[in-house]
Motif scaffolding. Structure first.
Motif, mmCIF file in Angstrom:
data_model
loop_
_atom_site.group_PDB
_atom_site.id
_atom_site.type_symbol
_atom_site.label_atom_id
_atom_site.label_comp_id
_atom_site.label_asym_id
_atom_site.label_seq_id
_atom_site.Cartn_x
_atom_site.Cartn_y
_atom_site.Cartn_z
ATOM 1 N N GLY A 157 0.755 -1.166 0.030
ATOM 2 C CA GLY A 157 0.030 -0.121 -0.031
ATOM 3 C C GLY A 157 0.842 1.142 -0.068
ATOM 4 N N ALA A 158 0.472 2.201 -0.532
ATOM 5 C CA ALA A 158 1.063 3.548 -0.667
ATOM 6 C C ALA A 158 -0.269 4.462 0.083
ATOM 7 C CB ALA A 158 1.622 4.180 -1.870
ATOM 8 N N PHE A 159 0.269 5.253 1.094
ATOM 9 C CA PHE A 159 -0.839 5.966 1.906
ATOM 10 C C PHE A 159 -0.428 7.598 2.067
ATOM 11 C CE2 PHE A 159 -0.699 1.781 3.470
ATOM 12 C CZ PHE A 159 -1.792 1.378 3.509
ATOM 13 N N THR A 160 -1.588 8.419 1.949
ATOM 14 C CA THR A 160 -1.473 9.838 2.349
ATOM 15 C C THR A 160 -0.588 10.226 3.235
ATOM 16 O OG1 THR A 160 -2.435 11.928 2.611
ATOM 17 C CG2 THR A 160 -3.484 9.987 3.539
ATOM 18 N N LEU A 161 0.406 11.398 3.278
ATOM 19 C CA LEU A 161 1.216 11.843 4.176
ATOM 20 C C LEU A 161 0.374 12.772 4.953
ATOM 21 C CD1 LEU A 161 4.604 12.104 2.138
ATOM 22 C CD2 LEU A 161 3.660 10.232 3.805
ATOM 23 N N ASN A 204 -7.451 10.898 2.789
ATOM 24 C CA ASN A 204 -7.773 9.470 2.622
ATOM 25 C C ASN A 204 -7.284 8.843 1.297
ATOM 26 O OD1 ASN A 204 -10.256 10.602 3.963
ATOM 27 N ND2 ASN A 204 -11.134 8.473 3.853
ATOM 28 N N ASP A 205 -6.069 9.585 0.868
ATOM 29 C CA ASP A 205 -5.430 8.888 -0.414
ATOM 30 C C ASP A 205 -4.898 7.590 -0.018
ATOM 31 O OD1 ASP A 205 -5.667 11.468 -1.550
ATOM 32 O OD2 ASP A 205 -3.609 11.971 -0.776
ATOM 33 N N CYS A 206 -5.023 6.622 -0.922
ATOM 34 C CA CYS A 206 -4.463 5.274 -0.843
ATOM 35 C C CYS A 206 -4.217 4.603 -2.081
ATOM 36 C CB CYS A 206 -4.484 4.407 0.646
ATOM 37 S SG CYS A 206 -6.381 4.156 0.838
ATOM 38 N N VAL A 207 -3.263 3.608 -2.275
ATOM 39 C CA VAL A 207 -3.350 2.761 -3.501
ATOM 40 C C VAL A 207 -2.956 1.527 -3.126
ATOM 41 C CG1 VAL A 207 -2.167 2.419 -5.701
ATOM 42 C CG2 VAL A 207 -2.692 4.821 -4.909
ATOM 43 N N PHE A 208 -3.534 0.284 -3.338
ATOM 44 C CA PHE A 208 -3.226 -0.893 -3.021
ATOM 45 C C PHE A 208 -3.135 -1.575 -3.934
ATOM 46 C CE2 PHE A 208 -6.423 0.653 0.186
ATOM 47 C CZ PHE A 208 -5.906 0.362 1.443
ATOM 48 N N ALA A 209 -2.009 -2.516 -4.060
ATOM 49 C CA ALA A 209 -1.631 -3.622 -5.030
ATOM 50 C C ALA A 209 -1.825 -4.923 -4.251
ATOM 51 C CB ALA A 209 -0.090 -3.385 -5.560
#
Lengths: 402, 402
Positions: B49-53, B233-238
């Motif tokens: 995951g990549a998440f908002t800072l 709420n930003d996030c990207v999941f792989a």
């Protein structure tokens, strides 16, 4: 429509300082308007300056900065052309203008002619029109022409900006401060994008005047933002003729007067902000330190989402929360409180149970909206004042070569 | 009007991953639309995951971040409510949602149910409608429902966003990546404000997948900006199901495919940017280092004056120069060059003698405008992609509770 003041107050003359005005068509020779002004001191004076921190500082900014410490004799300012990003030729042109004014005033070795410009970036000054204009402005000068000068320095400004104040000093005399300013777009701290010229008859040495100006600018021009863009040409000059004797016990009052003049000018710039319909005052407290508070206040003040909510009179506090979070990834959100006007909306990270949407809507309907943020982690604080983002802002700035 | 793509490409299924959709009226019970989706893995999977800072990260972001390292079983996502700035109650609600989905999938100890939300900030989730919706979505799932999921996660998005790519691997097999995303406002790096969900059948371990995702996000989502505002709420999941065997020599191609998917999704978000009519690509070179280049590119990309000039098709390069100067007070302006499309406008701090206004006007008339900046002091570089600032941006964001 600006949200006032649209009328200049009476601007008191400062004995020994004269403004002269000329109309040369700096931007367009077929559309004459007052666009060159010179400020001349009868005798050499103490001066101080505050300059933009932009890395693409215009030629007149670099020129004036380099004259720090030399006694002030005169200043030449033009509107319509910023003389910014103009390379060596731009620097030569400032030198030529200063030299022309120097001839007129009988400049002696070791005295300073300062310069300031505002207008379009990247164009060379029309020297063939400007140089005769400097002579004409010099010939035309008078001590009561502050108002005319305020008009001559305007660009996209809708109204002229000035402030004047006379204070009785503890030591017995009375001192006067009179200032003028311009600015309505490219407005953001470091400096706020603007020109400002302030005169006083108080006898202040350069160290004192510089320190007073630095602190006053920090608490006035540097608290306002219209669009977040720093200009290439910001500067504020203060000139002290020294005709009114000053004792050490007078300094606090003098600094108070200078700050008040700066605050009034900054407020006028904000109220003439491009497309402005509402102003917000963002007070941040409880930060780790003042720098932390400033970062948070600044992020809220410049957020397009907060600014459009302000325009729409929408008390959408989630956008304020979003901007606070963007400003500080290390935020302890569960300590944060947000107030809209007198109403607590978020207290310690949670929506206040008594908060009702109508309360926020009431606050956001006003022309001036107070937003207070307590970060709950320290004693740092900062105030930022900003405008909304309206259709008219787009209109003003999307038009060809505004 | 977005500037396309308005049609989704074919989205290939990823064997072993199913999406289920439900309509529960998260935001408004009287306006049903698909607004809950669950992604279920048939068997536990690797995920990254990549998440908002943001410092005001929403509850589902905190929840999912904390599950790093646990095998993925399922994910629940809702639109219409961000579950951000909702305190302890918000965290409890995520746990309850995850637990409900965990019951459905037969969750075992040490496996993860992830969560993501997007929508209005500061409101509590409507749990009484959401929990039955999770059951309904689970019951309704299928491997070919990526497109439906792309629609269920939309908020102010005008079109659904997805990308799919199958690559032949050097080792002989072929692997597929399919992704969907949402986002059109609050778009800015760290992460770009958005949700993204990407599946692949490649057999990647967590360390490899995490590194690939981090680099891909940096070069795709983190290069785009619509309004400079980072979301809560930003996030990207792989998620990698591991069904296609992978050898070390395949990794470069797999990372290329993941980057391509991310770039396509990021491009779609930019083209659906609120009020967008034009896009600008800002390429900065010759900076002291990449951080320096990024700061300059970012300042130009988010400057309201540059963005309104883009909207007005006004090649007002003075505003670009102003933004560059704001980004870096230590700038050596006499080394800076600026190009609009193929045309050199400023070379080493001075206007190019051959540059004509019509050249810039030609470049700015297009739907996509290339601005290149060479700072002339080093080898640092950065690309940022941004939108213009239009009347429609104001309209979309000034309307009550958009």
């Amino acid at each position: 429509m600006p949200i006032g003041p649209t009328q200049l107050p009476d601007l008191q003359p400062i004995a020994g300082l004269s403004w002269g005005i000329a109309s040369v068509g700096v931007k367009n020779p077929t559309r004459l308007r007052p666009d060159v002004a010179v400020l001349v001191a009868e005798t050499p004076c103490v001066w101080a300056g505050a300059f933009t921190l932009s890395g693409s500082r215009a030629a007149p900014v670099r020129w004036s900065e380099a004259r720090k410490g030399l006694p002030f004799r005169a200043l030449v300012v033009n509107s319509g052309n910023a003389n910014a990003c103009t390379g060596n030729r731009g620097m030569e042109d400032v030198a030529t203008c200063a030299s022309r004014l120097g001839q007129a005033v009988g400049l002696e070795e070791g005295q300073a002619i300062l310069a300031a410009s505002t207008g379009v970036i990247g164009e060379l000054l029309p020297m063939e029109r400007l140089l005769p204009g400097i002579d004409a402005a010099f010939a035309d000068r008078g001590e009561t022409r502050w108002e005319d000068a305020a008009r001559a320095i305007m660009t996209t400004d809708i109204f002229a900006k000035g402030a004047s104040l006379t204070v009785d000093l503890p030591s017995g005399g009375s001192a006067t401060f009179t200032g003028i300013a311009k600015g309505s777009g490219m407005i953001h701290p470091n400096m706020a994008t603007m020109l400002g010229f302030i005169g006083t008859d108080a006898d202040l040495d350069e160290t004192t005047l510089s320190a007073m100006l630095r602190r006053s600018v920090e608490e006035s021009f540097n608290t306002i933002s219209v669009d977040g863009d720093t200009s290439t040409n910001d500067c504020v000059f203060a000139v002290a003729t020294g005709r009114v004797a000053v004792e050490p016990r007078d300094k606090e009052m003098l600094e108070g007067a200078l700050l008040e003049i700066c605050k009034q000018l900054a407020d006028a710039i904000l109220r003439d902000g491009e497309g402005v319909t509402r102003i917000m005052n963002i007070q941040v407290e409880g930060a780790r330190d003042d720098t932390h508070a400033k970062k948070v206040a600044d992020t809220v003040a410049t957020s397009p989402l907060v600014k459009t909510a302000l325009f729409g009179a929408d008390p959408n506090w989630g956008r304020i929360a979003g901007a606070i979070g963007r400003a500080d990834p290390e935020l302890e959100w569960e300590r944060v409180s947000i107030y809209l006007g007198p109403y607590p909306v978020v207290v310690e990270g949670q929506r206040h149970p008594d908060y009702r949407e109508e309360q926020g809507a009431e606050v956001f309907k006003a022309q001036e909206v107070d937003i207070a943020i307590d970060l709950g982690v320290g004693r740092g604080r900062a105030l930022k004042r900003s405008t909304d983002l309206s259709y008219d802002y787009i209109k003003i700035n999307a038009d060809y070569r505004s």
